[in-house]
Write an enzyme that holds these catalytic residues in place. Structure first.
Site, PDB file in Angstrom:
ATOM      1  N   SER A  69       4.448  28.027  35.047  1.00 57.80           N
ATOM      2  CA  SER A  69       4.497  26.944  34.610  1.00 57.80           C
ATOM      3  C   SER A  69       4.020  25.767  34.033  1.00 57.80           C
ATOM      4  O   SER A  69       5.670  26.361  35.279  1.00 57.80           O
ATOM      5  CB  SER A  69       5.310  28.284  32.948  1.00 57.80           C
ATOM      6  OG  SER A  69       4.511  29.515  32.793  1.00 57.80           O
TER       7      SER A  69
HETATM    8  N1  SAH Z   1       8.252  33.029  34.217  1.00 57.18           N
HETATM    9  C1  SAH Z   1       7.431  32.527  35.410  1.00 57.18           C
HETATM   10  C2  SAH Z   1       5.305  32.966  35.683  1.00 57.18           C
HETATM   11  C3  SAH Z   1       5.480  33.628  35.986  1.00 57.18           C
HETATM   12  S1  SAH Z   1       3.084  34.102  34.681  1.00 57.18           S
HETATM   13  C4  SAH Z   1       7.251  31.720  36.637  1.00 57.18           C
HETATM   14  O1  SAH Z   1       8.537  31.209  36.383  1.00 57.18           O
HETATM   15  O2  SAH Z   1       6.689  31.812  37.693  1.00 57.18           O
HETATM   16  C5  SAH Z   1       3.479  35.236  33.597  1.00 57.18           C
HETATM   17  C6  SAH Z   1       3.707  36.896  34.683  1.00 57.18           C
HETATM   18  O3  SAH Z   1       4.040  37.636  34.024  1.00 57.18           O
HETATM   19  C7  SAH Z   1       2.531  37.205  35.767  1.00 57.18           C
HETATM   20  O4  SAH Z   1       3.932  37.016  37.129  1.00 57.18           O
HETATM   21  C8  SAH Z   1       2.456  38.194  35.707  1.00 57.18           C
HETATM   22  O5  SAH Z   1       2.052  39.275  37.096  1.00 57.18           O
HETATM   23  C9  SAH Z   1       3.806  39.061  34.436  1.00 57.18           C
HETATM   24  N2  SAH Z   1       2.853  39.857  34.217  1.00 57.18           N
HETATM   25  C10 SAH Z   1       2.080  40.156  33.443  1.00 57.18           C
HETATM   26  N3  SAH Z   1       1.667  41.119  32.502  1.00 57.18           N
HETATM   27  C11 SAH Z   1       2.631  41.266  32.221  1.00 57.18           C
HETATM   28  C12 SAH Z   1       3.760  43.338  31.808  1.00 57.18           C
HETATM   29  N4  SAH Z   1       3.081  43.524  31.036  1.00 57.18           N
HETATM   30  N5  SAH Z   1       4.772  43.259  32.536  1.00 57.18           N
HETATM   31  C13 SAH Z   1       5.286  42.746  32.956  1.00 57.18           C
HETATM   32  N6  SAH Z   1       5.570  41.441  33.561  1.00 57.18           N
HETATM   33  C14 SAH Z   1       3.544  41.409  33.659  1.00 57.18           C
END
Ligand code: SAH
Length: 219
Positions: A69
């Site tokens: 993000s």
């Molecule tokens: N906080 C992160 C943002 C990652 S984007 C950062 O600082 O980089 C969102 C993430 O949520 C992705 O890596 C995706 O794989 C994960 N995600 C999506 N659905 C999910 C689920 N059901 N359980 C766990 N993670 C999930």
């Protein structure tokens, strides 16, 4: 610091402080969040080819169709979720590259972060180790279910959008706790949910754009 970070390492402190000044201008007021974002080297969470853009106000690809993000989004989510408190036990759904978890680790006493893609989790683990972030525990699991064995949490942030708030997450929210997540599919809004002693209070906030919350786990 390993060699892949040396080039940017020289200037990253200054660049990071400029990022924090920009966050202030963009309306972030929580000094605890601003200080934490001033401390965490964001470039180590990003692929070398993109690391020079780490401090710009951008979301960036981290592989597997996922993104880290933008700094403003991380700051805004954490400011809302903190609500001026020092959370004891925080849960993050969607570890991704681990950046937000590293920032959260400087805000909450203990952080649990859940990711469904094992390969991303492995990378996040290495980056967090490099920063010696000891108070974050990562789990390979489907965040739709939260972490029932470790509940209740007084802070929950979700970095992926769901059509509605997963019931497991509100169930695992402590009294006085705050949950922040994007709700929606094509059109998404940031939502704050507070558990008061009288029940849940929901506040709908600005439009946002996140990757979707997906079911199940993968390697
Ligand atoms: N906080 C992160 C943002 C990652 S984007 C950062 O600082 O980089 C969102 C993430 O949520 C992705 O890596 C995706 O794989 C994960 N995600 C999506 N659905 C999910 C689920 N059901 N359980 C766990 N993670 C999930």
């Amino acid at each position: 610091m390993d060699s892949r970070h040396i080039g940017i390492g020289m200037t990253s402190q200054r660049t990071r402080l400029r990022m924090v000044e920009r966050l202030r201008e963009q309306g972030i007021r929580d000094e605890t969040v601003l200080a934490a974002m001033g401390e965490v080297p964001r470039h180590i969470f990003i692929d070398e080819a993109l690391a020079s853009r780490a401090y710009e106000d951008l979301s960036l690809p981290i592989g597997f169709g996922q993104t880290i993000s933008a700094p403003l989004t991380v700051a805004r989510m954490l400011e809302l979720a903190r609500g001026g408190r020092t959370p004891m036990r925080a849960l993050e759904i969607g570890t991704g590259c681990g950046y937000q978890a590293a920032v959260l680790a400087r805000i909450a006493k203990e952080v649990f972060s859940v990711e469904r893609i094992a390969a991303l989790l492995g990378r996040a683990r290495r980056s967090l180790r490099e920063l010696r972030t000891g108070n974050v525990k990562l789990k390979h699991a489907d965040g739709n279910f939260g972490l029932p064995d470790l509940a209740p949490f007084d802070l929950i942030v979700m970095a992926a959008a769901a059509p509605e708030v997963p019931e497991a997450l509100t169930t695992q929210l402590d009294v006085g706790g705050r949950l922040v997540m994007p709700i929606g599919t094509r059109e998404q809004r940031l939502v704050l949910i507070e558990r008061t002693d009288k029940g849940l209070v929901e506040t709908r906030l600005e439009d946002v754009h996140f990757v979707p919350l997906l079911p199940g786990t993968r390697v």
